[in-house]
Design an enzyme around this catalytic site. Structure first.
Site, PDB file in Angstrom:
ATOM      1  N   GLN A 103     -11.367   7.600  -5.819  1.00 41.46           N
ATOM      2  CA  GLN A 103     -11.951   8.203  -4.619  1.00 41.46           C
ATOM      3  C   GLN A 103     -13.248   8.922  -5.003  1.00 41.46           C
ATOM      4  OE1 GLN A 103     -11.212   7.792  -1.555  1.00 41.46           O
ATOM      5  NE2 GLN A 103      -9.157   6.904  -1.586  1.00 41.46           N
ATOM      6  N   GLY A 132     -11.666   4.296  -0.366  1.00 41.19           N
ATOM      7  CA  GLY A 132     -12.522   5.184   0.410  1.00 41.19           C
ATOM      8  C   GLY A 132     -13.865   4.599   0.800  1.00 41.19           C
ATOM      9  N   CYS A 167      -7.901 -27.659  11.169  1.00 37.92           N
ATOM     10  CA  CYS A 167      -9.099 -28.487  11.289  1.00 37.92           C
ATOM     11  C   CYS A 167      -8.786 -29.972  11.106  1.00 37.92           C
ATOM     12  CB  CYS A 167     -10.172 -28.031  10.305  1.00 37.92           C
ATOM     13  SG  CYS A 167     -10.844 -26.424  10.757  1.00 37.92           S
ATOM     14  N   CYS A 213      -8.250 -27.333   6.214  1.00 39.91           N
ATOM     15  CA  CYS A 213      -7.010 -26.651   6.610  1.00 39.91           C
ATOM     16  C   CYS A 213      -6.242 -27.488   7.641  1.00 39.91           C
ATOM     17  CB  CYS A 213      -7.315 -25.254   7.148  1.00 39.91           C
ATOM     18  SG  CYS A 213      -7.727 -25.196   8.896  1.00 39.91           S
ATOM     19  N   CYS A 256     -13.854 -28.170   6.780  1.00 37.11           N
ATOM     20  CA  CYS A 256     -12.653 -27.421   6.385  1.00 37.11           C
ATOM     21  C   CYS A 256     -11.457 -28.366   6.271  1.00 37.11           C
ATOM     22  CB  CYS A 256     -12.373 -26.330   7.424  1.00 37.11           C
ATOM     23  SG  CYS A 256     -10.884 -25.389   7.079  1.00 37.11           S
ATOM     24  N   HIS A 312      -6.502 -21.232  10.068  1.00 35.18           N
ATOM     25  CA  HIS A 312      -7.854 -21.602   9.635  1.00 35.18           C
ATOM     26  C   HIS A 312      -8.538 -20.414   8.948  1.00 35.18           C
ATOM     27  CE1 HIS A 312     -12.008 -22.936   9.629  1.00 35.18           C
ATOM     28  NE2 HIS A 312     -12.287 -21.745  10.141  1.00 35.18           N
ATOM     29  N   ASP A 352      -8.795  -7.259   0.011  1.00 35.06           N
ATOM     30  CA  ASP A 352      -7.915  -7.435   1.163  1.00 35.06           C
ATOM     31  C   ASP A 352      -8.645  -6.964   2.408  1.00 35.06           C
ATOM     32  OD1 ASP A 352      -7.548  -4.445   0.643  1.00 35.06           O
ATOM     33  OD2 ASP A 352      -6.485  -4.738   2.525  1.00 35.06           O
ATOM     34  N   ASP A 402       0.857  -1.192   0.000  1.00 34.02           N
ATOM     35  CA  ASP A 402       0.000   0.000   0.000  1.00 34.02           C
ATOM     36  C   ASP A 402       0.894   1.244   0.000  1.00 34.02           C
ATOM     37  OD1 ASP A 402       0.969   0.207   2.547  1.00 34.02           O
ATOM     38  OD2 ASP A 402      -0.920  -0.252   3.546  1.00 34.02           O
ATOM     39  N   SER A 403       0.268   2.402  -0.064  1.00 33.28           N
ATOM     40  CA  SER A 403       1.053   3.642  -0.194  1.00 33.28           C
ATOM     41  C   SER A 403       1.607   4.120   1.132  1.00 33.28           C
ATOM     42  CB  SER A 403       0.161   4.741  -0.760  1.00 33.28           C
ATOM     43  OG  SER A 403      -0.827   5.079   0.201  1.00 33.28           O
ATOM     44  N   GLY A 404       1.039   3.654   2.219  1.00 33.80           N
ATOM     45  CA  GLY A 404       1.433   4.133   3.542  1.00 33.80           C
ATOM     46  C   GLY A 404       0.527   5.238   4.051  1.00 33.80           C
ATOM     47  N   GLY A 405      -0.222   5.866   3.172  1.00 33.35           N
ATOM     48  CA  GLY A 405      -1.047   7.013   3.551  1.00 33.35           C
ATOM     49  C   GLY A 405      -2.178   6.655   4.493  1.00 33.35           C
ATOM     50  N   PHE A 406      -2.833   5.552   4.225  1.00 32.17           N
ATOM     51  CA  PHE A 406      -3.990   5.174   5.026  1.00 32.17           C
ATOM     52  C   PHE A 406      -3.592   4.912   6.476  1.00 32.17           C
ATOM     53  CE2 PHE A 406      -6.854   1.890   6.767  1.00 32.17           C
ATOM     54  CZ  PHE A 406      -8.036   2.602   6.733  1.00 32.17           C
ATOM     55  N   ASP A 448      -2.909   8.290  -1.995  1.00 30.81           N
ATOM     56  CA  ASP A 448      -4.161   9.010  -2.238  1.00 30.81           C
ATOM     57  C   ASP A 448      -4.505   9.825  -0.997  1.00 30.81           C
ATOM     58  OD1 ASP A 448      -4.614   6.754  -0.732  1.00 30.81           O
ATOM     59  OD2 ASP A 448      -6.547   6.283  -1.635  1.00 30.81           O
TER      60      ASP A 448
HETATM   61 ZN   LIG Z   1      -9.991 -25.004   9.130  1.00 32.54          ZN
END
Ligand SMILES: [Zn+2]
Length: 394
Positions: free
Chosen positions: A214, A241, A334, A331, A329, A359, A291, A117-121, A171
């Site tokens: 934005q 945004g 599990c 994973c 699941c 998980h 994300d 990311d840009s770091g701004g947020f 941004d």
């Molecule tokens: Zn799992």
């Protein structure tokens, strides 16, 4: 099924000719299938380190590692792309050190793709004393109290040092609940900062810069931002945004307005979105990448994501429950551990958070891969989803 539609400069040759890939655009998007009913699509996003099958959820690895999970485990879970936070990495250990380690890939020993990311947020949300001017975002370092300016040029310079496959523009971020002239100012400034970011990028052959749309919840402003930013030849676009506490109706309206006007042949990344229902709806609205810190953050509080909501491992009712978190699941957590074991472990050991994080990541990564059911076993789940156009939630 219609033949796959290939977009980008070098898709045909890319799989057979890695050296050519380096000489041309560092990104191409191959649309595998599109839904006849919704705007959902399945794509192969070809990035410098590997091909990402979209729609995709990207876990967040704040400081070069995901909290409670190792790079090997992340690889085993099938993650093709994860996020690094420029703000945290830029502060500590710093871009110079990471550049010496062959970028963030070398530093983390991560062989797949990275998005920074840009770091701004982070700056605006974490640092109380931050100030936005045309120059950039000014703030006081929480480590040594020095005043620092994060300009578009500085953000790109750090991200160039980190060597991520996808970089985000700096941004001007305002909360989605803010209204009035500040939203318009931030939108126009984000367009100006995009131009400065494009000019500052020293690694155009290796790193893809994404623009961030934005305009808050104002349809006219968002449309104006889309019109301006899509004039620039950037490799991809993010919708920014949003997901900041606004009504769902407003959120979905802004997402669909954005995907209506974004170019079909470029990837679309919806920032900060990770709740299961939002993923399903926003895939149908035409978004490719997502994300969110939620799955890993919530794991640290003992909350496991399951198809019926969440399961609070520390809850008394699981003390003698020998079932896994989710019996369906696959994973590693599990497959190996019971709710009772995790419940007991949570009281005394951080390893429980680690197991739940694994998980939750598996749940999110699989969510964008198999939330849909269709009949043709020769196709991948994502392709089936697009062909069937049904979007039946399992
Ligand atoms: Zn799992």
């Amino acid at each position: 099924m219609a033949a796959p539609i290939e977009c980008g400069a070098n898709t045909e040759t890319i799989e057979n000719n890695m050296s050519l890939k380096k000489a041309l655009s560092p990104l191409s998007l191959r649309i595998v299938a599109e839904c006849p009913v919704t705007k959902a699509r399945a794509c192969d996003l070809i990035l410098p380190h590997s091909t990402v099958s979209t729609p995709v959820f990207m876990p967040v690895g704040t400081q070069g590692t995901l909290k409670g999970i190792t790079v090997d485990q992340l690889e085993d879970l099938g993650c093709q792309i994860c996020l690094g936070n420029t703000y945290h990495l830029g502060m500590r250990p710093g871009p110079d050190l990471i550049e010496k380690a062959n970028g963030l890939h070398g530093f983390m020993n991560w062989k797949r793709n990275l998005l920074t990311d840009s770091g701004g947020f982070q700056m605006v949300s974490l640092v109380e004393l931050s100030e936005v001017t045309e120059e950039g975002v000014k703030f006081r370092s929480p480590y040594d109290c020095k005043e620092i300016l994060l300009s578009p040029e500085k953000s790109i310079s750090i991200q160039n040092s980190l060597g991520s496959d996808i970089m985000m523009q700096l941004d001007d971020v305002v909360s989605s609940t803010v209204t009035g002239p500040r939203v318009e100012e931030a939108m126009h400034r984000s367009v100006r900062w995009l131009d400065r970011c494009i000019a500052a990028n020293k690694n155009r052959d290796k790193q893809n810069l994404f623009a961030i749309i934005q305009g808050g919840l104002n349809a006219e402003l968002r449309k104006a931002c889309l019109d301006e930013m899509t004039k620039r030849d950037v490799p991809g676009f993010a919708i920014g945004g949003l997901s900041g506490g606004e009504e769902k109706d407003d959120f979905w309206r802004m997402v669909t307005l954005s995907t209506d006007h974004l170019p079909r042949e470029k990837p679309r990344y919806l920032m900060g979105v990770g709740y299961a229902v939002d993923l399903v709806v926003c895939v149908a609205l035409g978004c490719d990448m997502f994300d969110c810190v939620f799955p890993t953050r919530t794991a640290r509080f003992g909350s496991a994501l399951v198809p019926w909501g969440t399961l609070q491992v520390k809850h008394k009712q699981y003390a003698k429950d020998f079932k896994p978190i989710d019996p369906d699941c696959q994973c590693p957590t599990c497959k190996k551990h019971s709710r009772a074991y995790l419940h007991a472990l949570f009281k005394s050991d951080t390893a429980a958070m680690h197991h739940i994080t694994i998980h939750n990541i598996a749940y999110q990564v699989n969510k964008t891969d198999c939330i849909y059911v269709s009949a043709d076993p020769s196709l991948s789940n994502k392709q089936q989803m697009i062909i069937s156009g049904k979007g039946e939630v399992r």
